[in-house]
Design a protein around this motif. Structure first.
Motif, PDB file in Angstrom:
ATOM      1  N   LEU A 194       0.872  -1.172   0.000  1.00 55.70           N
ATOM      2  CA  LEU A 194       0.000   0.000   0.000  1.00 55.70           C
ATOM      3  C   LEU A 194       0.911   1.225   0.000  1.00 55.70           C
ATOM      4  O   LEU A 194       1.826   1.340   0.830  1.00 55.70           O
ATOM      5  CB  LEU A 194      -0.905   0.007   1.232  1.00 55.70           C
ATOM      6  CG  LEU A 194      -1.763  -1.247   1.456  1.00 55.70           C
ATOM      7  CD1 LEU A 194      -2.633  -1.079   2.686  1.00 55.70           C
ATOM      8  CD2 LEU A 194      -2.620  -1.537   0.234  1.00 55.70           C
ATOM      9  N   ILE A 195       0.683   2.156  -0.939  1.00 54.11           N
ATOM     10  CA  ILE A 195       1.558   3.313  -1.144  1.00 54.11           C
ATOM     11  C   ILE A 195       0.745   4.580  -0.932  1.00 54.11           C
ATOM     12  O   ILE A 195      -0.376   4.702  -1.431  1.00 54.11           O
ATOM     13  CB  ILE A 195       2.155   3.319  -2.567  1.00 54.11           C
ATOM     14  CG1 ILE A 195       2.771   1.944  -2.903  1.00 54.11           C
ATOM     15  CG2 ILE A 195       3.176   4.423  -2.719  1.00 54.11           C
ATOM     16  CD1 ILE A 195       3.966   1.579  -2.078  1.00 54.11           C
ATOM     17  N   SER A 196       1.283   5.547  -0.205  1.00 58.15           N
ATOM     18  CA  SER A 196       0.601   6.821   0.006  1.00 58.15           C
ATOM     19  C   SER A 196       0.599   7.621  -1.292  1.00 58.15           C
ATOM     20  O   SER A 196       1.344   7.334  -2.238  1.00 58.15           O
ATOM     21  CB  SER A 196       1.280   7.620   1.119  1.00 58.15           C
ATOM     22  OG  SER A 196       2.518   8.136   0.662  1.00 58.15           O
ATOM     23  N   TRP A 201       5.913   4.111   1.253  1.00 55.01           N
ATOM     24  CA  TRP A 201       5.424   2.750   1.471  1.00 55.01           C
ATOM     25  C   TRP A 201       4.659   2.741   2.809  1.00 55.01           C
ATOM     26  O   TRP A 201       5.246   2.951   3.866  1.00 55.01           O
ATOM     27  CB  TRP A 201       6.579   1.751   1.535  1.00 55.01           C
ATOM     28  CG  TRP A 201       7.446   1.751   0.307  1.00 55.01           C
ATOM     29  CD1 TRP A 201       8.475   2.578   0.023  1.00 55.01           C
ATOM     30  CD2 TRP A 201       7.338   0.868  -0.813  1.00 55.01           C
ATOM     31  NE1 TRP A 201       9.031   2.290  -1.188  1.00 55.01           N
ATOM     32  CE2 TRP A 201       8.356   1.226  -1.735  1.00 55.01           C
ATOM     33  CE3 TRP A 201       6.495  -0.199  -1.131  1.00 55.01           C
ATOM     34  CZ2 TRP A 201       8.533   0.569  -2.937  1.00 55.01           C
ATOM     35  CZ3 TRP A 201       6.666  -0.868  -2.334  1.00 55.01           C
ATOM     36  CH2 TRP A 201       7.683  -0.483  -3.227  1.00 55.01           C
ATOM     37  N   LEU A 202       3.358   2.485   2.746  1.00 52.50           N
ATOM     38  CA  LEU A 202       2.555   2.450   3.976  1.00 52.50           C
ATOM     39  C   LEU A 202       2.558   1.059   4.600  1.00 52.50           C
ATOM     40  O   LEU A 202       2.571   0.917   5.819  1.00 52.50           O
ATOM     41  CB  LEU A 202       1.109   2.867   3.680  1.00 52.50           C
ATOM     42  CG  LEU A 202       0.933   4.280   3.111  1.00 52.50           C
ATOM     43  CD1 LEU A 202      -0.519   4.505   2.750  1.00 52.50           C
ATOM     44  CD2 LEU A 202       1.414   5.317   4.111  1.00 52.50           C
ATOM     45  N   ARG A 203       2.539   0.057   3.728  1.00 50.78           N
ATOM     46  CA  ARG A 203       2.545  -1.315   4.224  1.00 50.78           C
ATOM     47  C   ARG A 203       3.109  -2.218   3.138  1.00 50.78           C
ATOM     48  O   ARG A 203       2.799  -2.051   1.951  1.00 50.78           O
ATOM     49  CB  ARG A 203       1.120  -1.762   4.585  1.00 50.78           C
ATOM     50  CG  ARG A 203       1.087  -3.095   5.310  1.00 50.78           C
ATOM     51  CD  ARG A 203      -0.262  -3.409   5.859  1.00 50.78           C
ATOM     52  NE  ARG A 203      -0.249  -4.683   6.540  1.00 50.78           N
ATOM     53  CZ  ARG A 203      -1.322  -5.319   6.977  1.00 50.78           C
ATOM     54  NH1 ARG A 203      -2.512  -4.777   6.806  1.00 50.78           N
ATOM     55  NH2 ARG A 203      -1.239  -6.477   7.591  1.00 50.78           N
ATOM     56  N   ASN A 274      -7.061   3.303  -4.610  1.00 49.00           N
ATOM     57  CA  ASN A 274      -8.160   3.131  -3.660  1.00 49.00           C
ATOM     58  C   ASN A 274      -8.736   4.503  -3.322  1.00 49.00           C
ATOM     59  O   ASN A 274      -8.007   5.411  -2.950  1.00 49.00           O
ATOM     60  CB  ASN A 274      -7.676   2.431  -2.390  1.00 49.00           C
ATOM     61  CG  ASN A 274      -8.787   2.251  -1.377  1.00 49.00           C
ATOM     62  OD1 ASN A 274      -8.957   3.072  -0.488  1.00 49.00           O
ATOM     63  ND2 ASN A 274      -9.542   1.188  -1.518  1.00 49.00           N
ATOM     64  N   ARG A 275     -10.050   4.630  -3.494  1.00 51.60           N
ATOM     65  CA  ARG A 275     -10.706   5.894  -3.217  1.00 51.60           C
ATOM     66  C   ARG A 275     -11.626   5.772  -2.014  1.00 51.60           C
ATOM     67  O   ARG A 275     -12.154   4.689  -1.732  1.00 51.60           O
ATOM     68  CB  ARG A 275     -11.527   6.367  -4.421  1.00 51.60           C
ATOM     69  CG  ARG A 275     -10.669   6.704  -5.641  1.00 51.60           C
ATOM     70  CD  ARG A 275     -11.527   7.198  -6.799  1.00 51.60           C
ATOM     71  NE  ARG A 275     -10.726   7.523  -7.976  1.00 51.60           N
ATOM     72  CZ  ARG A 275     -10.170   8.710  -8.200  1.00 51.60           C
ATOM     73  NH1 ARG A 275     -10.359   9.674  -7.324  1.00 51.60           N
ATOM     74  NH2 ARG A 275      -9.450   8.923  -9.280  1.00 51.60           N
ATOM     75  N   HIS A 283      -5.092   5.960  -1.255  1.00 48.24           N
ATOM     76  CA  HIS A 283      -3.769   5.350  -1.371  1.00 48.24           C
ATOM     77  C   HIS A 283      -3.734   4.459  -2.605  1.00 48.24           C
ATOM     78  O   HIS A 283      -4.770   4.124  -3.181  1.00 48.24           O
ATOM     79  CB  HIS A 283      -3.410   4.553  -0.109  1.00 48.24           C
ATOM     80  CG  HIS A 283      -4.314   3.382   0.134  1.00 48.24           C
ATOM     81  ND1 HIS A 283      -5.440   3.464   0.937  1.00 48.24           N
ATOM     82  CD2 HIS A 283      -4.260   2.101  -0.318  1.00 48.24           C
ATOM     83  CE1 HIS A 283      -6.036   2.288   0.964  1.00 48.24           C
ATOM     84  NE2 HIS A 283      -5.351   1.448   0.214  1.00 48.24           N
ATOM     85  N   PHE A 284      -2.519   4.076  -3.006  1.00 45.05           N
ATOM     86  CA  PHE A 284      -2.329   3.184  -4.140  1.00 45.05           C
ATOM     87  C   PHE A 284      -2.153   1.750  -3.638  1.00 45.05           C
ATOM     88  O   PHE A 284      -1.602   1.513  -2.558  1.00 45.05           O
ATOM     89  CB  PHE A 284      -1.094   3.580  -4.965  1.00 45.05           C
ATOM     90  CG  PHE A 284      -1.177   4.960  -5.543  1.00 45.05           C
ATOM     91  CD1 PHE A 284      -2.026   5.226  -6.607  1.00 45.05           C
ATOM     92  CD2 PHE A 284      -0.411   5.996  -5.037  1.00 45.05           C
ATOM     93  CE1 PHE A 284      -2.099   6.506  -7.151  1.00 45.05           C
ATOM     94  CE2 PHE A 284      -0.473   7.271  -5.565  1.00 45.05           C
ATOM     95  CZ  PHE A 284      -1.322   7.530  -6.620  1.00 45.05           C
ATOM     96  N   ILE A 285      -2.611   0.785  -4.456  1.00 44.72           N
ATOM     97  CA  ILE A 285      -2.395  -0.635  -4.187  1.00 44.72           C
ATOM     98  C   ILE A 285      -1.475  -1.163  -5.289  1.00 44.72           C
ATOM     99  O   ILE A 285      -1.813  -1.079  -6.477  1.00 44.72           O
ATOM    100  CB  ILE A 285      -3.724  -1.410  -4.179  1.00 44.72           C
ATOM    101  CG1 ILE A 285      -4.679  -0.804  -3.152  1.00 44.72           C
ATOM    102  CG2 ILE A 285      -3.491  -2.883  -3.901  1.00 44.72           C
ATOM    103  CD1 ILE A 285      -6.091  -1.346  -3.235  1.00 44.72           C
ATOM    104  N   SER A 286      -0.329  -1.686  -4.904  1.00 46.52           N
ATOM    105  CA  SER A 286       0.664  -2.146  -5.881  1.00 46.52           C
ATOM    106  C   SER A 286       0.896  -3.640  -5.740  1.00 46.52           C
ATOM    107  O   SER A 286       0.982  -4.165  -4.626  1.00 46.52           O
ATOM    108  CB  SER A 286       1.994  -1.404  -5.678  1.00 46.52           C
ATOM    109  OG  SER A 286       1.828  -0.018  -5.877  1.00 46.52           O
TER     110      SER A 286
END
Length: 625
Positions: A194-196, A201-203, A274-275, A283-286
């Motif tokens: 999970l990317i801000s 890198w958030l997770r 992700n909205r 955040h973004f999901i990669s």
């Protein structure tokens, strides 16, 4: 004695009641205080919190009564839950519904009853708070308001149990969902992160740390820009910008990351945004897949191609390899064609044995393929169908109905519709689905639903009719009553008649249920004959019938004429089957007023009028406007 009916939502009501887990439990002091105070406040001998189970009423709290439960069919509370408001019986001995009830004639000898329904959060009646005394009493509107206040305390107690059960269910589902996500995230064979929106890198899952050779803590201190190869960064950021602008839903690209030891790793990166519920990006999901080996193989191939250009001998050897591979490919293609031919034969066997019409239509609406069902249904061979237009096959009238659906299919939309076709077996109801094909035409799948339609009509009839008499039942009656009330106007009024056979129970008990059923059918035929084709006759339950007279231009005169017709026909009926009988009925009529009136209010008026007729000596009628 009138036994209480079941509410239309009985199954849902019982489901909610059972979910509370309060049936057959120990006494609750909080509720016992309420019943004690209620009995003292209203000056009665008994106060109960009664829950209406499938075949009994069970007392969650009781004051002044030793019994824990009584049968539902003799319960006052079974009647109370059928009402939207409180049920008050000031004098049970004078009420035709209860004067011969075992709880009135025997212990506890109920003389007065008042019960306020207790409802669930969704408004389903679960039971009542009721007060009972051995002597008749008057019950003022102020006392009714006070009893509702007592009932509100009990309802809040039951509602709190419902909320706790619902909250626990949500908590359990959330825990299961979170556990599944955690297991998937941590054990995935690909990198997940999970990317801000700023790139941090958030997770990260263990696979990403393994690929990039950073610890989780080291990654969380960096942005993805920090470890992206500079030659790939602009492309990545450009795609992210499109994602944020909602121009694309997701993107995938090959890119390079710089590992902790400064080495490079090639990955296949897929990113989604992700909205929040309001649409704002969060955040973004990669998802990252290691493609280093594939890239290494591509590099080796590139190097080999250059080496072949420099060395003829090596090129010759590689050419032999290519020829060998080519021969193998030819053999594979031959095998593929054989397999394709086999699949075509298998598909033909499947379609020819399907109990449905299967065909393919081109963009000009001409048949390209048709299975053997066309021959069975219409006597048409496939060769004759090929080249024929859909319009020529269906005929003008059927084609005009299907034409809008065909146009949608030609535009790439799957559509379904029902129509009637004339076949060798006769007229059949057909359900047809048009599925667009890749060649701008479409496929047709048509199935015979004639029997399904017949069963559906039979089911609709069974749901809305009384199986003994063939009259419409309570459900259909209530729908008809509501529709008729809406259609009423000053020039065309309506009347609702509530009819009860006098002495039916004695006849039923004396001569048996089969004879009782014969009387009910005879009475139903008599009512239908008097009503004619323009008025509606229904059987509610037992010997209770209703008639809706509409439209009426002279309500009083027309209602009297109908009632006298019914009573005269009953008086003229001297024999039912082989048995001599003397039949009469009590009829209550309510004429709709000029203003608006609800179905419930009109039913109450008709019911009151019927009881007045019965009290007047039976075999008569009473009209209430």
């Amino acid at each position: 004695m009138f036994e209480p009916c079941f509410p239309e939502n009985e199954a849902e009501r019982l489901s909610v009641l059972n979910s509370l887990n309060v049936l057959d439990t120990n006494a609750v002091e909080k509720l016992d205080r309420v019943t004690r105070l209620a009995a003292k406040y209203f000056g009665v001998s008994i106060a109960l919190i009664s829950l209406i189970d499938r075949e009994r009423q069970w007392f969650l709290s009781r004051f002044g009564l030793d019994a824990r439960e009584t049968p539902r069919n003799i319960s006052f509370c079974g009647h109370a839950i059928l009402q939207r408001d409180m049920l008050v019986v000031p004098d049970t001995a004078a009420d035709p519904r209860f004067f011969d009830n075992p709880l009135v004639t025997g212990g506890p000898k109920i003389g007065f009853y008042a019960g306020q329904p207790l409802r669930s959060l969704d408004g389903l009646p679960l039971g009542t708070l009721c007060i009972i005394d051995g002597h008749p009493q008057t019950f003022s509107s102020e006392m009714m308001r006070d009893l509702r206040d007592f009932a509100a305390v009990i309802e809040e107690y039951l509602h709190s149990i419902e909320r706790d059960i619902y909250t626990e269910s949500l908590r359990s589902n959330l825990q299961r969902t979170e556990a599944l996500f955690e297991q998937t995230f941590s054990q995935a064979a690909v990198g997940m992160a999970l990317i801000s929106l700023e790139g941090y890198w958030l997770r990260v899952n263990p696979r990403i740390c393994e690929m990039l050779q950073y610890s989780e803590r080291e990654l969380l201190e960096r942005t993805f820009q920090d470890i992206t190869h500079r030659d790939d960064l602009n492309t990545d950021l450009g795609l992210l910008k499109q994602l944020l602008a909602n121009e694309i839903d997701t993107y995938s690209m090959e890119k390079r990351y710089i590992r902790a030891d400064s080495s490079t790793i090639w990955v296949q990166l897929t990113v989604a945004l992700n909205r929040l519920p309001n649409g704002n990006p969060h955040h973004f999901i990669s998802v990252i897949v290691d493609i280093s080996e594939r890239k290494a193989a591509e590099a080796d191939l590139y190097s080999l191609q250059h080496e072949l250009e420099d060395r003829v001998e090596a090129r010759t050897r590689e050419l032999k390899v290519v020829v060998t591979k080519l021969n193998q490919e030819i053999a594979n293609r031959a095998l593929t064609e054989l397999q394709l031919s086999t699949e075509k034969e298998r598909l033909r066997a499947i379609t020819d044995n399907m109990p449905a019409l299967v065909s393919q239509i081109d963009a000009d609406e001409r048949y390209l393929f048709a299975n053997s069902a066309y021959k069975t249904w219409f006597g048409l061979e496939e060769e004759r169908l090929k080249g024929m237009t859909v319009q020529a096959f269906m005929g003008e009238s059927a084609y005009e109905m299907a034409k809008p659906m065909i146009e949608l299919a030609l535009r790439g939309q799957t559509v379904s519709f029902e129509n009637e076709l004339q076949t060798r077996q006769g007229s059949l109801m057909i359900h047809t689905t048009l599925v667009p094909s890749e060649t701008r035409g479409f496929y047709i799948l048509s199935m015979d639903i004639t029997e399904l339609k017949r069963l559906q009509r039979r089911l609709e009839y069974d749901v809305s009719h009384d199986m003994l008499t063939g009259l419409t039942n309570r459900r259909a009656f209530l729908l008809r009553l509501g529709a008729t009330l809406q259609a009423c106007c000053p020039q065309q009024q309506m009347a609702l008649l509530f009819i009860d056979l006098d002495g039916f129970k004695n006849l039923n008990d004396s001569f048996g249920h089969d004879f009782g059923d014969l009387i009910l059918k005879t009475f139903a035929d008599l009512l239908s004959a008097c009503a004619g084709p323009h008025h509606s006759v229904s059987r509610l339950a037992g010997d209770e019938f209703t008639v809706i007279l509409w439209p009426l231009t002279q309500p009083q005169q027309q209602v009297r004429a109908f009632c006298e017709c019914v009573l005269a026909a009953l008086a003229a009926t001297e024999r039912v089957g082989n048995q001599k009988v003397c039949l009469s009925a009590s009829i209550g009529a309510a004429i709709s007023p000029g203003g608006n009136i609800t179905a419930e209010a009109l039913l109450t008026r008709a019911d009151d009028a019927m009881y007045r007729a019965k009290s007047a000596g039976k075999g008569t009628y009473a009209i209430r406007e």
